[in-house]
Write a protein that holds these residues in place. Sequence first.
Motif, PDB file in Angstrom:
ATOM      1  N   PHE A  17      15.869  24.031 -28.692  1.00  0.00           N
ATOM      2  CA  PHE A  17      16.146  22.623 -28.402  1.00  0.00           C
ATOM      3  C   PHE A  17      15.465  22.147 -27.120  1.00  0.00           C
ATOM      4  N   HIS A  18      14.649  22.998 -26.492  1.00  0.00           N
ATOM      5  CA  HIS A  18      13.870  22.571 -25.336  1.00  0.00           C
ATOM      6  C   HIS A  18      12.728  21.675 -25.825  1.00  0.00           C
ATOM      7  N   PRO A  19      12.345  20.700 -25.018  1.00  0.00           N
ATOM      8  CA  PRO A  19      11.351  19.705 -25.467  1.00  0.00           C
ATOM      9  C   PRO A  19      10.068  20.245 -26.100  1.00  0.00           C
ATOM     10  N   PRO A  20       9.420  21.280 -25.559  1.00  0.00           N
ATOM     11  CA  PRO A  20       8.162  21.700 -26.205  1.00  0.00           C
ATOM     12  C   PRO A  20       8.367  22.223 -27.630  1.00  0.00           C
ATOM     13  N   ILE A  21       9.391  23.008 -27.840  1.00  0.00           N
ATOM     14  CA  ILE A  21       9.639  23.571 -29.165  1.00  0.00           C
ATOM     15  C   ILE A  21      10.168  22.495 -30.105  1.00  0.00           C
ATOM     16  N   LEU A  22      11.070  21.671 -29.610  1.00  0.00           N
ATOM     17  CA  LEU A  22      11.628  20.584 -30.414  1.00  0.00           C
ATOM     18  C   LEU A  22      10.527  19.604 -30.830  1.00  0.00           C
ATOM     19  N   THR A  23       9.631  19.292 -29.911  1.00  0.00           N
ATOM     20  CA  THR A  23       8.516  18.389 -30.212  1.00  0.00           C
ATOM     21  C   THR A  23       7.622  18.967 -31.296  1.00  0.00           C
ATOM     22  N   ARG A  24       7.310  20.251 -31.188  1.00  0.00           N
ATOM     23  CA  ARG A  24       6.464  20.900 -32.194  1.00  0.00           C
ATOM     24  C   ARG A  24       7.137  20.876 -33.570  1.00  0.00           C
ATOM     25  N   SER A  25       8.434  21.163 -33.612  1.00  0.00           N
ATOM     26  CA  SER A  25       9.162  21.134 -34.881  1.00  0.00           C
ATOM     27  C   SER A  25       9.183  19.729 -35.482  1.00  0.00           C
ATOM     28  N   LEU A  26       9.332  18.713 -34.628  1.00  0.00           N
ATOM     29  CA  LEU A  26       9.326  17.332 -35.116  1.00  0.00           C
ATOM     30  C   LEU A  26       7.955  16.929 -35.653  1.00  0.00           C
ATOM     31  N   ILE A  27       6.898  17.361 -34.968  1.00  0.00           N
ATOM     32  CA  ILE A  27       5.535  17.056 -35.438  1.00  0.00           C
ATOM     33  C   ILE A  27       5.290  17.709 -36.793  1.00  0.00           C
ATOM     34  N   VAL A  28       5.686  18.960 -36.926  1.00  0.00           N
ATOM     35  CA  VAL A  28       5.542  19.660 -38.209  1.00  0.00           C
ATOM     36  C   VAL A  28       6.330  18.933 -39.290  1.00  0.00           C
ATOM     37  N   ALA A  29       7.568  18.531 -38.964  1.00  0.00           N
ATOM     38  CA  ALA A  29       8.412  17.843 -39.941  1.00  0.00           C
ATOM     39  C   ALA A  29       7.771  16.540 -40.406  1.00  0.00           C
ATOM     40  N   VAL A  30       7.189  15.795 -39.489  1.00  0.00           N
ATOM     41  CA  VAL A  30       6.564  14.518 -39.861  1.00  0.00           C
ATOM     42  C   VAL A  30       5.327  14.751 -40.727  1.00  0.00           C
ATOM     43  N   LEU A  31       4.447  15.633 -40.292  1.00  0.00           N
ATOM     44  CA  LEU A  31       3.207  15.864 -41.039  1.00  0.00           C
ATOM     45  C   LEU A  31       3.469  16.464 -42.419  1.00  0.00           C
ATOM     46  N   VAL A  32       4.276  17.505 -42.459  1.00  0.00           N
ATOM     47  CA  VAL A  32       4.569  18.153 -43.736  1.00  0.00           C
ATOM     48  C   VAL A  32       5.442  17.244 -44.601  1.00  0.00           C
ATOM     49  N   GLY A  33       6.390  16.547 -43.969  1.00  0.00           N
ATOM     50  CA  GLY A  33       7.256  15.635 -44.716  1.00  0.00           C
ATOM     51  C   GLY A  33       6.486  14.525 -45.397  1.00  0.00           C
ATOM     52  N   LEU A  38       4.478  12.393 -50.445  1.00  0.00           N
ATOM     53  CA  LEU A  38       3.388  11.865 -51.270  1.00  0.00           C
ATOM     54  C   LEU A  38       3.226  12.674 -52.552  1.00  0.00           C
ATOM     55  N   VAL A  39       3.370  13.984 -52.454  1.00  0.00           N
ATOM     56  CA  VAL A  39       3.253  14.828 -53.640  1.00  0.00           C
ATOM     57  C   VAL A  39       4.446  14.616 -54.574  1.00  0.00           C
ATOM     58  N   ASN A  40       5.638  14.642 -54.014  1.00  0.00           N
ATOM     59  CA  ASN A  40       6.851  14.596 -54.838  1.00  0.00           C
ATOM     60  C   ASN A  40       7.214  13.199 -55.329  1.00  0.00           C
TER      61      ASN A  40
END
Length: 87
Positions: A17-33, A38-40
């Motif tokens: 939950f620290h900002p660098p890790i949380l930010t990376r997880s959010l970026i992954v969630a947005v891009l992959v989401g 679009l696929v689904n």
Amino acid sequence: MTRATKEARLNAWRKIFHPPILTRSLIVAVLVGIALNLVNQGDVLLAGAQPLWWKVALTFCVPFCVASYGSYSALVSAAKDDDNGPA
């Protein structure tokens, strides 16, 4: 489970939950989401129909959870390696 293992897991849980890790997880969630939506549901979106919003939300939550769990696992594994000392 040893005390050191419990502490490593708790520390890893806090760190995801620290900002660098949380930010990376959010970026992954947005891009992959976006890609998964679009696929689904691309046909529904292109037709101008209303998508099922719970599916849209879940499609973003899943990659966030996967990325966060990956960080958690890596942190726990690194802590175990540190506890074992040099090879």
